[in-house]
Write an enzyme that holds these catalytic residues in place. Structure first.
Site, PDB file in Angstrom:
ATOM      1  N   PHE A 259       0.803  -1.228   0.000  1.00  0.00           N
ATOM      2  CA  PHE A 259       0.000   0.000   0.000  1.00  0.00           C
ATOM      3  C   PHE A 259       0.833   1.275   0.000  1.00  0.00           C
ATOM      4  CE2 PHE A 259      -2.336  -3.369   2.282  1.00  0.00           C
ATOM      5  CZ  PHE A 259      -3.331  -3.580   1.345  1.00  0.00           C
ATOM      6  N   ASN A 639      -9.495  -9.539 -14.770  1.00  0.00           N
ATOM      7  CA  ASN A 639      -9.933 -10.642 -13.920  1.00  0.00           C
ATOM      8  C   ASN A 639     -10.998 -10.124 -12.937  1.00  0.00           C
ATOM      9  OD1 ASN A 639     -10.226 -12.559 -11.852  1.00  0.00           O
ATOM     10  ND2 ASN A 639      -8.158 -13.339 -12.175  1.00  0.00           N
ATOM     11  N   PRO A 640     -12.267 -10.397 -13.207  1.00  0.00           N
ATOM     12  CA  PRO A 640     -13.331  -9.829 -12.369  1.00  0.00           C
ATOM     13  C   PRO A 640     -13.225 -10.225 -10.898  1.00  0.00           C
ATOM     14  CG  PRO A 640     -14.247 -10.905 -14.321  1.00  0.00           C
ATOM     15  CD  PRO A 640     -12.786 -11.222 -14.307  1.00  0.00           C
ATOM     16  N   GLN A 646      -9.790  -6.273  -5.064  1.00  0.00           N
ATOM     17  CA  GLN A 646      -8.999  -5.053  -4.913  1.00  0.00           C
ATOM     18  C   GLN A 646      -9.891  -3.881  -4.554  1.00  0.00           C
ATOM     19  OE1 GLN A 646      -5.679  -4.882  -4.629  1.00  0.00           O
ATOM     20  NE2 GLN A 646      -5.118  -4.062  -6.599  1.00  0.00           N
ATOM     21  N   GLY A 709      -5.557   1.045 -14.132  1.00  0.00           N
ATOM     22  CA  GLY A 709      -5.215   0.493 -12.820  1.00  0.00           C
ATOM     23  C   GLY A 709      -6.304   0.805 -11.812  1.00  0.00           C
ATOM     24  N   GLY A 711      -6.013  -0.224  -8.265  1.00  0.00           N
ATOM     25  CA  GLY A 711      -5.590  -0.559  -6.902  1.00  0.00           C
ATOM     26  C   GLY A 711      -5.943   0.488  -5.868  1.00  0.00           C
ATOM     27  N   GLU A 712      -6.152   1.697  -6.295  1.00  0.00           N
ATOM     28  CA  GLU A 712      -6.340   2.761  -5.307  1.00  0.00           C
ATOM     29  C   GLU A 712      -7.676   3.479  -5.400  1.00  0.00           C
ATOM     30  OE1 GLU A 712      -2.108   4.721  -4.694  1.00  0.00           O
ATOM     31  OE2 GLU A 712      -2.333   3.787  -6.645  1.00  0.00           O
TER      32      GLU A 712
END
Lengths: 745, 332
Positions: A259, A639-640, A646, A709, A711-712
């Site tokens: 993170f 990739n669901p 995530q 992306g 991830g955040e």
């Protein structure tokens, strides 16, 4: 796909050739992790391994005048106690240069650990005990007694704020952005709000605390480290220990969450390598939770003025955000809190300004959605306040201010489907059922409220070197030093490579997490999937061209690639992107700049609409979140299953930020009093409602495979959605996080 | 953690003889608090005497309708016991709202009573704490004191007693049985814990050579209609900011005929709210009478900047719990 393997004999579900991308494939590392087979950094074994525990300073600023290690040395099993008086010398941190190479300078702090008598923050490691067992090291460490000459320290953020000065910013983020005359527009706006929001510091609490095993063999150093940047880390260590980078290997096959907290190199890594050098044996330095909060940075606290001016029909005429955040005296990050304000709404006049104050605290660092996590709380809460001033639905207000081009840069959006996200989200969540009046909905002793907010995180793409090998047994090997921190990085790259090569998903092996591999990007800023995919696709395309040429030669056109290789008596074919030669590294930097400039032609971002329903106890003020929906505009989903994980995990982290997390720095002396999970309140399972996540799945045509992306982005907007829902439930605006019950009473 | 000797006791008398000659030794029950404190260097006993094999883990019904609970009964077992759930539901609820399932499976009744405060400064060796080091000063007073007490405090100490179970036991008028080689004593739970005064390092009446062997609950009809409410900074796995243990019964005239009230999270010891009880007894069940009683109990509270909100919160929570019990009663 619905059948799940029950035994390791059949670990992967069958995936049709050519149809891997877009499938909810199980994580490749899942089985190893749930069975304990995965070896994390602290879990590698070496003969003669020793164990180290750091000693931390208990003052914020000053000089060590004496340090007595006799009692610690006397503990049976202690091998050495290293202090600034006897530790090996290291080189100072190299100054950063984004164009040349960031690697050697990605340092948590600028301190020359155990090479200086100066103390720059309460918690700075000032000695390390190395012992035969971790028990002996832990027993001895508190016995080191230190005498200091203390200096006045700047540790109270509230008191130091007036010393803040405008921040310069860098290539990717300017300290100040102006458009028109925002203050004048605010003064004459028909409707306006002018507000102050604050957020506390936050700590990293990954499931795997920071840990390092360092092993010297002559002038060669091998380090197992909790890092999300093996490439930068190995260059950094090579610089500090004065050995060629080729002689330093950093490995991180499994990382238990990062993170942003494991991007910069923190003291534990350096001190482990110093200790291993000093004792001539491998050293394991696994930080306790307490040590992590003393010696690895977290998120800065912030104070923000946000002012919005609008016409009566809800068109923004002025948008001002003035933020103050802090850095340490020996390093720290400009937290880009203005990032959402610069890109979300088409205000005619804008002023966003970042101000920094230097403090004698542990330098702050990246923490999931740095900038946007705070910025989206501030902006999206203020938008809700403005909507109430205008007596307008808060989603309507947002949609009235959807810009045609990026409001700051004027660039075109590569893709922007925020309107669609809000429409689909509102429908799915049942936003229309909401009675807009505050305190109008109730369920027994619980006041019920609904809130919404925009999620936003910009796209950054770095570069990756990749090597792909296709063998005549039908398998492929993808090699890239990227990072698997639990988000299925290897799984999605295998999916991408399988389809690109036209072979079965199960036939693709992926190697990662090792600086001996072709260098991958750091895993941060939500860049890794798209960055690595860019190179994997390029290498696979080159391989496919080679195979096609070979197929023509051998008359095997139309057959599977392995058949062509066998017909040509070729054991394997390889294709690479990048090389680690000096020239190759320069070319990689060139590719980075080219990609960066290309991406700069567009305004690119992940976006989303967050919806939540909360309950606030009318007697006690306790806050419970009862429902969540995140509807995201995050490009094409590879990739669901792992994407949903995530996004869901990100929302959980946002809930923590909103409800309970805060770093407690004692304003009297700068000591972190929340140095453990008992005093730093992460949300627990009982705090987390069922979380519904969904996405539009519209590819961003400017990105490889349409990937953005994610991830955040899931963390952004969460705190604002909750605060807005709390207002709707109670009629109380909470402008200071966390939303603890005493504030809602 | 400092190296220590470990002994396993198989007989109560042997354990008591041993501790009589080795005052630096400590008894080890579930270890859920003591071991943490040893890891942090706050406790550093020379010897641990493991008492978990002693035959003190039974729960027996007493002829008078009360209950005798062995000191080594695990918290989980006590909370699940059918008699506890039927006759003293708030005791079961209090235990289940404490810690996690894993910790409750380890923690013992005797150990729970002796757990130490979670004051941030007590746990931080670099900070001043009169409880850890008599005379050192109190860093909590002007520091982070959200979790600290407003009742029963002194200049020397504002540390909260952290137990939930003990709050319910205080309301029940439980009695603690302690033994040493000198004999057996019975101490009312409400007198078992000491106020900090000028000696905050002394936390209970238990002498260094004594062992808690049992906790006895008197028969208490009002407890069958009881409730424990815990208010905290997250939904689970946190110590109370305020907790309320209450039992309520009404007479034929609809007035309050019996009441038990105790508070947690706000006081330096499990706090029996006798002032409030006296005001409630014989009063009509109304928001006003509840609020008046709660305010009277909290009148003695001494707030600190970080925990002043607890006074109002405690009053509101008392009212909410009494309202709930009243509603349940009239609904049944």
């Amino acid at each position: 796909m619905t059948t799940h393997a029950k035994t390791p004999v059949d670990p992967a579900p069958s995936v049709p050739v050519g149809g891997a991308v877009g499938r909810p494939v199980d994580r490749r590392d899942g089985h190893a992790k749930v069975t304990g087979a995965a070896r994390f950094s602290a879990e590698h074994h070496y003969p003669d391994l020793t164990y180290a525990t750091m000693v931390h300073a208990t003052i914020a600023r000053g000089t060590i005048t004496a340090i007595d290690t006799a009692a610690a040395v006397a503990v049976p099993g202690v091998v050495a106690v290293l202090t600034h008086l006897n530790a090996p010398r290291i080189r100072p941190v190299r100054k950063g240069n984004i164009v040349r190479d960031l690697g050697p300078s990605v340092s948590g702090t600028e301190v020359n650990y155990l090479n200086t008598d100066q103390v720059f923050w309460d918690g700075q490691p000032i000695a390390v005990v190395v012992a035969q067992t971790s028990v002996a090291a832990n027993e001895a460490a508190p016995l080191v007694t230190v005498t200091y000459r203390e200096q006045q320290a700047r540790v109270d953020f509230a008191a130091e704020q007036h010393n803040a000065t405008p921040a310069k910013g860098d290539l990717t983020f300017a300290g100040t952005k102006k458009k028109g005359d925002a203050e004048a527009a605010l003064a004459t706006a028909q409707v306006s709000v002018d507000l102050r929001y604050t957020t506390p510091g936050l700590q990293h609490n990954t499931i795997e605390p920071h840990a390092t095993i360092a092993v010297w063999s002559g002038d060669h150093l091998t380090v197992h480290d909790t890092t999300q940047s093996t490439d930068a880390s190995h260059k950094y260590l090579a610089w500090r220990f004065g050995v060629p980078a080729a002689q330093v290997r950093v490995r991180a096959e499994f990382v238990g969450g990062a993170f942003g907290g494991k991007f910069a190199v923190w003291p534990g890594t350096v001190i482990a390598a110093m200790a291993a050098k000093a004792v001539g044996r491998p050293v394991r330095l696994a930080l306790s939770r307490k040590a992590v909060s003393r010696a690895a940075g977290g998120r800065t606290a912030s104070t923000n003025r946000i002012a919005l001016g609008a016409t009566r029909d809800g068109r923004l005429t002025a948008l001002i955000q003035d933020s103050i955040t802090h850095v340490g005296s020996v390093g720290g990050l400009l937290e880009a809190t203005s990032s959402p304000a610069r890109h979300l709404y088409g205000a005619k006049n804008m002023l966003t300004r970042q101000n920094l104050v230097e403090m004698d605290l542990l330098p702050n660092t990246w923490l999931r959605a740095p900038g946007e996590a705070i910025g989206s709380f501030v902006l999206e809460s203020a938008m809700d306040e403005l909507a109430y001033e205008l007596a307008m639905d808060p989603i309507d207000l947002r949609m009235r201010n959807e810009p045609a081009t990026d409001p700051t840069s004027g660039k075109k959006f590569s893709q922007r489907m925020l309107r669609e996200a809000f429409e689909a989200g509102a429908e799915r969540f049942g936003w229309a059922d909401r009675n807009p009046s505050p305190r109008s909905m109730r369920d027994g002793e619980w006041l019920v409220g609904m809130g919404a907010a925009t999620a936003y995180h910009p796209v950054l793409r770095l570069v990756a070197d990749v090597k792909v090998r296709l063998s005549n047994d039908g398998t492929a090997l993808v090699q890239c030093g990227f990072h698997e921190m639990g988000m299925a990085a290897a799984t999605v790259q295998a999916q991408i490579a399988a389809d690109a090569l036209g072979i079965a998903y199960e036939k693709v092996r992926v190697e990662y997490g090792d600086s001996d591999l072709p260098p991958g990007p750091m895993a941060g800023n939500s860049n890794q999937t798209a960055t690595v995919a860019t190179s994997v696709l390029a290498a696979c395309a080159e391989l496919t061209r080679k195979v096609t040429a070979l197929a023509r030669k051998t008359g095997t056109t139309g057959q599977e690639p392995a058949a062509t290789l066998r017909a040509a008596h070729t054991p394997f074919l390889e294709a690479s992107v990048g090389s680690t030669s000096r020239l190759g590294s320069l070319r990689s930097q060139g590719r980075f700049l080219a990609t960066f400039l290309k991406d700069q032609r567009w305004s690119k971002a992940a976006r989303g609409a967050q919806f939540c329903e909360v309950r606030v106890n009318a007697d006690t003020g306790e806050l419970r979140i009862s429902r969540w929906l995140g509807m995201f505009d995050v490009g094409h989903i590879i990739n669901p299953k792992t994407a949903a994980s995530q996004l869901r995990g990100s929302i959980v982290m946002g809930i923590g930020m909103a409800m309970s997390e805060q770093t407690l720095v004692d304003p009297r002396n700068g000591r972190t009093m929340s140095a453990g999970l008992d005093s730093y309140y992460l949300p627990v399972h009982a705090d987390i409602p069922p979380i519904d996540v969904a996405w539009l799945n519209e590819p961003d045509k400017s990105m490889p495979l349409g990937i953005i992306g994610l991830g955040e982005v899931g963390m952004t907007g969460v705190a604002a959605a909750i605060a807005n829902a709390v207002y709707h439930a109670t009629g109380r605006r909470i402008r200071d996080l966390p939303i603890s019950l005493d504030k809602t009473l | 953690m400092k190296t220590f000797n470990y002994l396993r006791a198989t007989d109560v008398d042997v354990a008591l003889q041993r501790i009589a000659v080795e005052p630096g030794a400590r008894f080890l029950g579930g270890g859920t608090n003591l071991v943490d404190l040893m890891r942090e260097g706050i406790e550093a006993p020379e010897t641990l005497i493991d008492i978990t094999r002693l035959p003190l883990d039974g729960i027996e019904e007493l002829p008078d309708g009360g209950l005798r609970i062995g000191a080594l009964v695990r918290n989980s077992d006590l909370a699940a016991h059918p008699v506890v759930r039927g006759r003293y539901p708030f005791l079961s609820q209090a235990i289940l709202l404490g810690a996690t399932g894993q910790i409750r499976n380890m923690a013992t009744v005797g150990g729970n009573l002796l757990q130490r405060t979670r004051c941030l400064y007590f746990y931080d060796e670099a900070s001043a704490c009169n409880k850890r080091e008599p005379g050192a000063g109190c860093a909590a007073r002007e520091g982070f004191n959200r979790g600290n007490a407003v009742l029963g405090t002194s200049d020397a100490c504002v540390a909260t007693h952290p137990s939930d179970m003990a709050v319910a036991l205080a309301a029940i008028d439980a009695v603690v049985e302690v033994r040493s080689s000198r004999g057996t004593r019975h101490i009312p739970l409400t007198e078992f814990h000491l106020l900090p005064g000028t000696t905050p390092h002394l936390e209970s009446q238990l002498e260094s050579d004594e062992l808690i062997t049992a906790v006895e609950l008197p028969p208490l009809p009002v407890a069958a209609h009881s409730y424990y409410r815990k208010v905290r900074d997250r939904a689970s796995y946190a110590f109370a900011l305020v907790s309320v243990a209450a039992a309520l019964d009404f007479g034929a005239d609809g007035r309050i005929a019996d009441v038990r009230l105790a508070l947690g999270g706000v006081a330096t010891k499990p706090w029996r709210a006798r002032t409030a009880e006296q005001l409630l007894l014989g009063a009509a069940a109304s928001e006003d009478s509840f609020a008046t009683a709660a305010a009277a109990e909290l009148a003695a509270a001494v707030p600190l900047p970080g925990n002043a909100f607890k006074i109002d919160l405690a009053c509101r929570t008392v009212v909410a719990v009494l309202r709930r019990l009243t509603t349940e009663r009239s609904g049944s």
